[in-house]
Design a protein around this motif. Structure first.
Motif, short mmCIF file in Angstrom:
data_model
loop_
_atom_site.label_atom_id
_atom_site.label_comp_id
_atom_site.label_asym_id
_atom_site.label_seq_id
_atom_site.Cartn_x
_atom_site.Cartn_y
_atom_site.Cartn_z
N HIS A 122 -7.20 -9.38 18.93
CA HIS A 122 -5.97 -8.64 18.57
C HIS A 122 -4.93 -9.63 18.05
N PRO A 123 -4.79 -9.77 16.72
CA PRO A 123 -3.80 -10.70 16.18
C PRO A 123 -2.37 -10.25 16.48
N ALA A 124 -1.44 -11.18 16.33
CA ALA A 124 -0.03 -10.84 16.48
C ALA A 124 0.37 -9.82 15.43
N HIS A 125 1.29 -8.92 15.79
CA HIS A 125 1.73 -7.91 14.85
C HIS A 125 2.64 -8.51 13.78
N PRO A 126 2.38 -8.21 12.51
CA PRO A 126 3.25 -8.69 11.44
C PRO A 126 4.49 -7.80 11.32
N LEU A 127 5.43 -8.24 10.51
CA LEU A 127 6.57 -7.37 10.18
C LEU A 127 6.06 -6.17 9.39
N VAL A 128 6.74 -5.05 9.56
CA VAL A 128 6.32 -3.80 8.93
C VAL A 128 7.40 -3.35 7.95
N PHE A 129 6.98 -2.90 6.77
CA PHE A 129 7.93 -2.41 5.77
C PHE A 129 8.83 -1.34 6.38
N THR A 130 10.11 -1.39 6.03
CA THR A 130 11.06 -0.44 6.59
C THR A 130 12.13 -0.05 5.57
N HIS A 131 12.61 1.18 5.72
CA HIS A 131 13.77 1.66 4.96
C HIS A 131 15.06 1.49 5.77
N ASP A 132 14.93 1.00 6.99
CA ASP A 132 16.07 0.89 7.91
C ASP A 132 16.87 -0.37 7.60
N PHE A 147 2.23 -4.34 5.76
CA PHE A 147 1.96 -3.32 6.76
C PHE A 147 3.05 -2.26 6.67
N VAL A 148 2.66 -1.00 6.92
CA VAL A 148 3.62 0.10 6.82
C VAL A 148 3.57 0.95 8.08
N GLN A 149 4.65 1.67 8.33
CA GLN A 149 4.70 2.64 9.42
C GLN A 149 4.29 3.99 8.86
N VAL A 150 3.13 4.48 9.25
CA VAL A 150 2.60 5.72 8.68
C VAL A 150 3.40 6.92 9.14
N THR A 151 3.76 6.98 10.41
CA THR A 151 4.60 8.07 10.91
C THR A 151 6.05 7.62 10.89
N GLY A 152 6.96 8.52 11.28
CA GLY A 152 8.36 8.14 11.39
C GLY A 152 9.21 8.58 10.23
N GLY A 153 9.03 9.83 9.78
CA GLY A 153 9.95 10.38 8.80
C GLY A 153 9.81 9.83 7.40
N GLY A 154 8.58 9.61 6.93
CA GLY A 154 8.38 9.19 5.56
C GLY A 154 8.75 7.75 5.30
N ASN A 155 8.35 6.87 6.20
CA ASN A 155 8.68 5.46 6.07
C ASN A 155 8.04 4.85 4.82
N CYS A 156 6.91 5.36 4.39
CA CYS A 156 6.25 4.85 3.20
C CYS A 156 5.73 6.04 2.39
N THR A 157 5.25 5.77 1.19
CA THR A 157 4.71 6.81 0.35
C THR A 157 3.38 7.32 0.90
N VAL A 158 2.99 8.53 0.48
CA VAL A 158 1.71 9.06 0.92
C VAL A 158 0.57 8.17 0.44
N ALA A 159 0.71 7.64 -0.78
CA ALA A 159 -0.34 6.75 -1.30
C ALA A 159 -0.51 5.53 -0.41
N ASN A 160 0.60 5.00 0.09
CA ASN A 160 0.50 3.84 0.97
C ASN A 160 0.02 4.22 2.36
N LYS A 161 0.32 5.42 2.83
CA LYS A 161 -0.27 5.88 4.08
C LYS A 161 -1.78 5.87 3.97
N ARG A 162 -2.27 6.43 2.88
CA ARG A 162 -3.72 6.50 2.67
C ARG A 162 -4.33 5.11 2.59
N ALA A 163 -3.71 4.25 1.82
CA ALA A 163 -4.25 2.90 1.65
C ALA A 163 -4.21 2.11 2.95
#
Length: 202
Positions: A122-132, A147-163
């Motif tokens: 289990h590697p260390a968690h990287p920073l995650v893209f944010t709109h905050d 890395f992106v946050q898949v849940t949480g009010g549309g933090n990333c695009t649907v295309a990036n959720k899928r990828a």
């Protein structure tokens, strides 16, 4: 198998109540449509989710893990139960997206099995893209590569959720509730070994 239609699911799908199927399961007859070698179950997780904890309404959702486990044990087949952190699984293994090259999501999920399973390192968690804008790393990451946050009010695009999840066929809402197929493939490799051992003893 699900009680709800899953029109985007790209593999064989049966719209049925898994509890009904498990409760009436009998050892397979060769050629019968339910000639099953193993079972992977994902009972609804809302009761144990972080959202339910924040809202204090976890009791509004059924706890199906115990009933599912009991029915799985009665089948005599190898089985796996998947659920969220905080769910009452027994001696579970935790998987995270950081364990799998190509995934870009931090999604911890627990797996209990009737056979021994192990997790990758289990590697260390990287920073995650944010709109905050309150986050110190705001504006420093590209959601197409980070890395992106898949849940949480549309933090990333649907295309990036899928990828990020490796689920190109899913809608955004479906990806919110899914586990990456890489998790299932990892568990499945160990399941295949368990099945081979099982049948070699016959």
């Amino acid at each position: 198998m699900d009680i709800k239609a899953q029109p985007n699911y790209p593999f064989a799908f049966h719209r049925m109540d898994a509890l009904d199927v498990l409760s009436t399961y009998v050892p397979p007859i060769p050629g019968h449509r339910w000639e099953i070698a193993a079972i992977h179950a994902s009972p609804p997780c809302q009761r144990f989710s972080d959202l339910a904890k924040r809202n204090g309404n976890g009791a509004d959702w059924p706890d199906l893990i115990g009933p599912v486990r009991e029915l799985l044990q009665q089948t005599g087949l190898p089985w796996v139960i998947e659920n969220v952190e905080g769910a009452p699984l027994r001696d579970p293994v935790m998987l995270c997206g950081t364990m799998f090259p190509g995934l870009r999501v931090i999604r911890h999920r627990l797996f209990e099995a009737s056979f021994p399973i192990e997790a990758p390192p289990h590697p260390a968690h990287p920073l995650v893209f944010t709109h905050d804008k309150r986050k110190a790393h705001y504006g420093q990451l590209d959601q197409d590569t980070a890395f992106v946050q898949v849940t949480g009010g549309g933090n990333c695009t649907v295309a990036n959720k899928r990828a990020a999840m490796g689920v190109e066929w899913m809608t955004g809402a479906e990806a919110n509730e899914a586990i990456p197929p890489a998790y299932t493939e990892w568990i499945g490799g160990q399941l295949l070994s368990a099945i081979q051992v099982r049948y070699s003893k016959r």
